[in-house]
Design a protein around this motif. Structure first.
Motif, mmCIF file in Angstrom:
data_model
loop_
_atom_site.group_PDB
_atom_site.id
_atom_site.type_symbol
_atom_site.label_atom_id
_atom_site.label_comp_id
_atom_site.label_asym_id
_atom_site.label_seq_id
_atom_site.Cartn_x
_atom_site.Cartn_y
_atom_site.Cartn_z
ATOM 1 N N THR A 24 -20.976 -17.137 -62.699
ATOM 2 C CA THR A 24 -21.917 -17.710 -63.664
ATOM 3 C C THR A 24 -23.078 -16.779 -64.008
ATOM 4 O O THR A 24 -24.131 -17.239 -64.452
ATOM 5 C CB THR A 24 -22.496 -19.037 -63.118
ATOM 6 N N ASN A 25 -22.896 -15.489 -63.819
ATOM 7 C CA ASN A 25 -24.006 -14.556 -64.069
ATOM 8 C C ASN A 25 -24.528 -14.632 -65.500
ATOM 9 O O ASN A 25 -25.740 -14.685 -65.735
ATOM 10 C CB ASN A 25 -23.558 -13.121 -63.763
ATOM 11 N N LYS A 26 -23.633 -14.638 -66.469
ATOM 12 C CA LYS A 26 -24.058 -14.675 -67.872
ATOM 13 C C LYS A 26 -24.619 -16.051 -68.237
ATOM 14 O O LYS A 26 -25.573 -16.150 -69.003
ATOM 15 C CB LYS A 26 -22.886 -14.315 -68.789
ATOM 16 N N TRP A 27 -24.031 -17.076 -67.702
ATOM 17 C CA TRP A 27 -24.506 -18.439 -67.973
ATOM 18 C C TRP A 27 -25.936 -18.618 -67.492
ATOM 19 O O TRP A 27 -26.741 -19.273 -68.144
ATOM 20 C CB TRP A 27 -23.575 -19.438 -67.300
ATOM 21 N N GLU A 28 -26.257 -18.018 -66.328
ATOM 22 C CA GLU A 28 -27.601 -18.142 -65.773
ATOM 23 C C GLU A 28 -28.661 -17.596 -66.725
ATOM 24 O O GLU A 28 -29.806 -18.041 -66.708
ATOM 25 C CB GLU A 28 -27.697 -17.385 -64.446
ATOM 26 N N ALA A 29 -28.283 -16.621 -67.563
ATOM 27 C CA ALA A 29 -29.258 -15.964 -68.440
ATOM 28 C C ALA A 29 -29.407 -16.656 -69.790
ATOM 29 O O ALA A 29 -30.240 -16.244 -70.602
ATOM 30 C CB ALA A 29 -28.844 -14.509 -68.653
ATOM 31 N N LEU A 30 -28.623 -17.696 -70.044
ATOM 32 C CA LEU A 30 -28.714 -18.379 -71.332
ATOM 33 C C LEU A 30 -30.071 -19.054 -71.501
ATOM 34 O O LEU A 30 -30.666 -19.547 -70.537
ATOM 35 C CB LEU A 30 -27.611 -19.434 -71.464
ATOM 36 N N ASP A 31 -30.547 -19.096 -72.717
ATOM 37 C CA ASP A 31 -31.757 -19.847 -73.053
ATOM 38 C C ASP A 31 -31.364 -21.312 -73.156
ATOM 39 O O ASP A 31 -30.701 -21.735 -74.107
ATOM 40 C CB ASP A 31 -32.340 -19.342 -74.372
ATOM 41 N N THR A 32 -31.776 -22.110 -72.168
ATOM 42 C CA THR A 32 -31.320 -23.499 -72.100
ATOM 43 C C THR A 32 -31.949 -24.392 -73.164
ATOM 44 O O THR A 32 -31.521 -25.533 -73.342
ATOM 45 C CB THR A 32 -31.638 -24.083 -70.711
ATOM 46 N N SER A 33 -32.958 -23.905 -73.874
ATOM 47 C CA SER A 33 -33.605 -24.732 -74.890
ATOM 48 C C SER A 33 -32.843 -24.737 -76.209
ATOM 49 O O SER A 33 -33.143 -25.538 -77.100
ATOM 50 C CB SER A 33 -35.037 -24.240 -75.128
ATOM 51 N N ILE A 34 -31.853 -23.847 -76.358
ATOM 52 C CA ILE A 34 -31.109 -23.744 -77.619
ATOM 53 C C ILE A 34 -29.972 -24.757 -77.629
ATOM 54 O O ILE A 34 -29.097 -24.719 -76.759
ATOM 55 C CB ILE A 34 -30.543 -22.326 -77.810
ATOM 56 N N PRO A 35 -29.934 -25.673 -78.592
ATOM 57 C CA PRO A 35 -28.838 -26.643 -78.650
ATOM 58 C C PRO A 35 -27.542 -25.986 -79.116
ATOM 59 O O PRO A 35 -27.553 -24.896 -79.693
ATOM 60 C CB PRO A 35 -29.345 -27.667 -79.666
ATOM 61 N N ALA A 36 -26.442 -26.639 -78.868
ATOM 62 C CA ALA A 36 -25.137 -26.081 -79.227
ATOM 63 C C ALA A 36 -25.034 -25.777 -80.713
ATOM 64 O O ALA A 36 -24.369 -24.820 -81.117
ATOM 65 C CB ALA A 36 -24.032 -27.055 -78.816
ATOM 66 N N SER A 37 -25.706 -26.577 -81.533
ATOM 67 C CA SER A 37 -25.633 -26.362 -82.981
ATOM 68 C C SER A 37 -26.231 -25.025 -83.400
ATOM 69 O O SER A 37 -25.930 -24.526 -84.493
ATOM 70 C CB SER A 37 -26.354 -27.498 -83.708
ATOM 71 N N ASP A 38 -27.070 -24.421 -82.548
ATOM 72 C CA ASP A 38 -27.711 -23.152 -82.885
ATOM 73 C C ASP A 38 -27.194 -21.977 -82.063
ATOM 74 O O ASP A 38 -27.758 -20.878 -82.129
ATOM 75 C CB ASP A 38 -29.229 -23.260 -82.676
ATOM 76 N N TRP A 39 -26.145 -22.170 -81.288
ATOM 77 C CA TRP A 39 -25.600 -21.071 -80.494
ATOM 78 C C TRP A 39 -24.999 -19.999 -81.387
ATOM 79 O O TRP A 39 -24.361 -20.307 -82.418
ATOM 80 C CB TRP A 39 -24.508 -21.569 -79.559
ATOM 81 N N SER A 40 -25.151 -18.776 -80.968
ATOM 82 C CA SER A 40 -24.410 -17.689 -81.596
ATOM 83 C C SER A 40 -22.983 -17.728 -81.060
ATOM 84 O O SER A 40 -22.719 -18.378 -80.034
ATOM 85 C CB SER A 40 -25.054 -16.343 -81.252
ATOM 86 N N PRO A 41 -22.041 -17.039 -81.701
ATOM 87 C CA PRO A 41 -20.667 -17.015 -81.161
ATOM 88 C C PRO A 41 -20.633 -16.523 -79.712
ATOM 89 O O PRO A 41 -19.867 -17.046 -78.894
ATOM 90 C CB PRO A 41 -19.946 -16.060 -82.100
ATOM 91 N N ALA A 42 -21.464 -15.541 -79.369
ATOM 92 C CA ALA A 42 -21.477 -15.016 -78.004
ATOM 93 C C ALA A 42 -22.010 -16.055 -77.022
ATOM 94 O O ALA A 42 -21.459 -16.237 -75.920
ATOM 95 C CB ALA A 42 -22.321 -13.747 -77.947
ATOM 96 N N GLN A 43 -23.092 -16.748 -77.406
ATOM 97 C CA GLN A 43 -23.648 -17.775 -76.528
ATOM 98 C C GLN A 43 -22.662 -18.918 -76.324
ATOM 99 O O GLN A 43 -22.512 -19.433 -75.213
ATOM 100 C CB GLN A 43 -24.956 -18.313 -77.118
ATOM 101 N N ARG A 44 -21.974 -19.299 -77.398
ATOM 102 C CA ARG A 44 -20.994 -20.377 -77.293
ATOM 103 C C ARG A 44 -19.876 -19.999 -76.320
ATOM 104 O O ARG A 44 -19.443 -20.807 -75.498
ATOM 105 C CB ARG A 44 -20.419 -20.703 -78.674
#
Length: 381
Positions: A284-304
């Motif tokens: 979960t290394n990459k998941w840990e670095a996600l900005d948790t305030s961004i809703p799914a509707s605003d994710w970039s393809p990489a974040q999704r």
């Protein structure tokens, strides 16, 4: 195994959602549970409605006489049985403590969607945070033996210990009031480990840091539970299947003087817990670095893609948590493990509908994970 929490709960201030990081640490910009009333507003008591008109005064006098006759016969029968010794002289009583609201909660653990003690809890934790932030939070993890403390360090520790002890005393009442067994157990273990940390201070060694780690992780988990309720993310539980009943339920003991739930040598459950935790961290290394305030509707393809890749790992970790807890032969360990697994599953259920408040579900699960990890480390200290 993830490291224990660094310091205590942070001073409340508005800001973003908590991070995904499983290592202990306060969520940046934590917004506290607001001043919600612990119970729905209650109206003034209203006297019973008078009898409907239409039957006449004579009718109501006859009814009153009949009632008095029934009462008289009942009292007479009771006295007769009592006098003859053929009936109970006192009504039967339950062997469950009457002042413990959760005493009869013996069913499956569930995500907490309503909790009447949240407002009082937040008031306590806010004061506790102020005391812990006066130096102890920054220094706790690096404290050496008590004999080596500076005057400043000793002062910081004493301030924090006084606050922890007072908070533990105040949480006794909350432990009695909560209707949920697992929340009562969290309060009890906050009390037990907080007092144990206070007792360790005169002869403190760094190993005792995990006593504080359990105590602070529990306070954060409780705040996560309350915030998930307030922000609505606890309602994700509607998408979950019910879990099975507990393999065993710990007896309701002395809430005012609870004992630590893990106080013996290292167990097989602790070894499994550490192995599961290490596997989770690795995936979960990459998941840990996600900005948790961004809703799914605003994710970039990489974040999704990062989120989607993490969900199976979280699901597997949740399953491992429950399996390890149920095989632990420790009722409190099991309840904490199953509760953590449920909060992870609720987070996973958000899927493509994720919103920022859902991060409090994973946050709560991670703080429960920290609780068990630190408690397990103490068994080999």
């Amino acid at each position: 195994m993830s490291m224990p929490p660094q310091g205590g709960w942070p001073p409340p201030q508005p800001g973003p959602q908590p991070p995904n990081q499983p290592q202990y640490g306060p969520p940046p910009g934590y917004q506290p549970y607001p001043g919600q009333q612990p119970y729905p507003p209650q109206g003034q008591w209203q006297p019973p409605h008078p009898p409907q008109k239409g039957g006449g005064t004579t009718k109501w006098l006859l009814v009153a006489i009949a009632v008095l006759l029934v009462i008289g016969v009942t009292i007479g029968a009771t006295l007769l049985f009592t006098r003859d010794g053929d009936g109970p002289s006192t009504p039967p009583t339950s062997d469950v403590p009457s002042d413990i609201a959760s005493a009869n909660d013996t069913g499956p653990v569930e995500i907490i969607t309503e909790e009447p003690t949240c407002k009082a809890l937040t008031d306590i934790v806010n004061v506790l945070a102020d005391a812990q932030q006066q130096g102890w939070s920054d220094e706790r993890d690096s404290l050496g033996p008590a004999a080596d403390w500076t005057a400043s360090q000793r002062s910081h520790v004493q301030t924090a210990v006084t606050a922890i002890t007072n908070a533990a005393d105040q949480m006794v009442s909350l432990a009695r009031q909560t209707p949920h067994r697992v929340v009562r157990e969290l309060y009890e273990q906050f009390i037990a480990y907080g007092r144990a940390y206070a007792e360790s201070i005169p002869t403190y060694t760094p190993n005792a840091n995990d006593l504080a780690g359990v105590n602070v992780s529990i306070s954060n988990a409780l705040q996560g539970i309350c915030t998930a309720i307030d922000q609505g993310s606890a309602r994700r539980s509607l998408a979950l299947e019910d879990v099975g009943p507990p393999t065993t339920v710990a007896p309701t003991g002395d809430v005012g003087n609870p004992q630590r739930f893990l106080a013996g040598p290292a167990t097989t459950a602790c070894e499994a817990w550490a192995a599961n935790d290490s596997q989770f961290l690795a995936g979960t290394n990459k998941w840990e670095a996600l900005d948790t305030s961004i809703p799914a509707s605003d994710w970039s393809p990489a974040q999704r893609q990062i989120q989607l890749d993490a969900l199976p790992v979280l699901s597997r970790f949740a399953t491992d948590m429950e399996t390890t807890g149920r095989s632990s032969a420790n009722a409190v360990f099991e309840d904490f493990a199953v509760l953590a697994s449920l909060y992870f599953r609720a987070y996973v259920s958000s899927g493509q509908a994720y919103v920022g408040s859902d991060s409090w579900l994973s946050y709560t699960a991670l703080r429960l994970n920290n609780t068990l990890s630190a408690a397990c480390r103490l068994t080999v200290a």
